[in-house]
Design a protein around this motif. Sequence first.
Motif, mmCIF file in Angstrom:
data_model
loop_
_atom_site.group_PDB
_atom_site.id
_atom_site.type_symbol
_atom_site.label_atom_id
_atom_site.label_comp_id
_atom_site.label_asym_id
_atom_site.label_seq_id
_atom_site.Cartn_x
_atom_site.Cartn_y
_atom_site.Cartn_z
ATOM 1 N N HIS A 54 0.834 -1.220 0.000
ATOM 2 C CA HIS A 54 0.000 0.000 0.000
ATOM 3 C C HIS A 54 0.867 1.268 0.000
ATOM 4 O O HIS A 54 0.466 2.301 0.528
ATOM 5 C CB HIS A 54 -0.958 0.025 1.199
ATOM 6 C CG HIS A 54 -1.856 -1.173 1.296
ATOM 7 N ND1 HIS A 54 -2.615 -1.616 0.242
ATOM 8 C CD2 HIS A 54 -2.106 -2.035 2.329
ATOM 9 C CE1 HIS A 54 -3.302 -2.693 0.605
ATOM 10 N NE2 HIS A 54 -3.002 -2.966 1.875
ATOM 11 N N SER A 61 -1.858 4.522 0.626
ATOM 12 C CA SER A 61 -3.144 3.831 0.714
ATOM 13 C C SER A 61 -3.532 3.270 -0.648
ATOM 14 O O SER A 61 -4.709 3.258 -1.032
ATOM 15 C CB SER A 61 -4.229 4.799 1.222
ATOM 16 O OG SER A 61 -5.440 4.134 1.492
ATOM 17 N N SER A 91 -7.437 -0.627 0.142
ATOM 18 C CA SER A 91 -7.131 -0.009 1.427
ATOM 19 C C SER A 91 -8.243 0.949 1.829
ATOM 20 O O SER A 91 -8.770 1.689 1.002
ATOM 21 C CB SER A 91 -5.803 0.744 1.333
ATOM 22 O OG SER A 91 -5.555 1.501 2.485
ATOM 23 N N PRO A 125 -4.793 5.275 4.951
ATOM 24 C CA PRO A 125 -3.330 5.158 4.905
ATOM 25 C C PRO A 125 -2.780 4.234 6.005
ATOM 26 O O PRO A 125 -3.125 4.379 7.184
ATOM 27 C CB PRO A 125 -2.857 6.595 5.096
ATOM 28 C CG PRO A 125 -3.975 7.277 5.808
ATOM 29 C CD PRO A 125 -5.227 6.645 5.291
#
Length: 235
Positions: free
Chosen positions: A176, A199, A203, A206
């Motif tokens: 991510h 992110s 996701s 973050p």
Amino acid sequence: MFPRVTSRSSRTTTLRTRAAVLTVGIGASVALGAGVAAADGTTTAAPSSSSVASAVEAQAQAQAKAAQTAKAAKAEKAAAAKKTAAAKKAAAKKKAASWVDPVKKYELSAKFNQAGGMWSHKHSGQDFAVPTGTNVVAAHGGTVVKTGGNGAGDGPAYGNAIVIKHGNGTYSQYAHLSRIDVKVGQVVTTGQHIAKSGSTGNSSGPHLHFEIRTTPNYGSAVDPVAFLHRQGVTV
């Protein structure tokens, strides 16, 4: 009876003889070191050859002892320096062998093997909740074997990801990411910057998704928190 008469020439000869004897005696005393006149008029005899030899031998022994002491001190100093160098080397080796958290100032969110609608299977790693752009470091020294989008080949759910191979046959994965700052084949050290958190992929906010694997690929993950605890890392 007539008084005894001594001629001038006879007295002169006697005086000369006595002077010659005295001169010879003084010369012999000086040349041979026969003695030293004391204040009371007595003479101290010069050291014998045996006592002089003893004194020379004692001096030689003292010098030899001093040399041995200096040699021992030098050896001790060298041993201390060697010990210090070995200690520094051991400390460096220990530091090189250590593991660290992949990010700092985090909160733990989704855990390993956790079930939920975010994953088609149970969660495969440990999530570290951090703001986007947080510095991500290599949890251990090794060689980068995978990088890029699409989970570096593990699927779009991971977004941008990195996989590092370590010397003990273990792999670590970082996913991510908002930015990747290493390349495949690059050797990294423990705690070295490798990326920025983000992110990307599947996701909800973050964070850094972190895995410990037994292969570089998806499906071989083990509990990363338990693993780090075994390495002495407090997570």
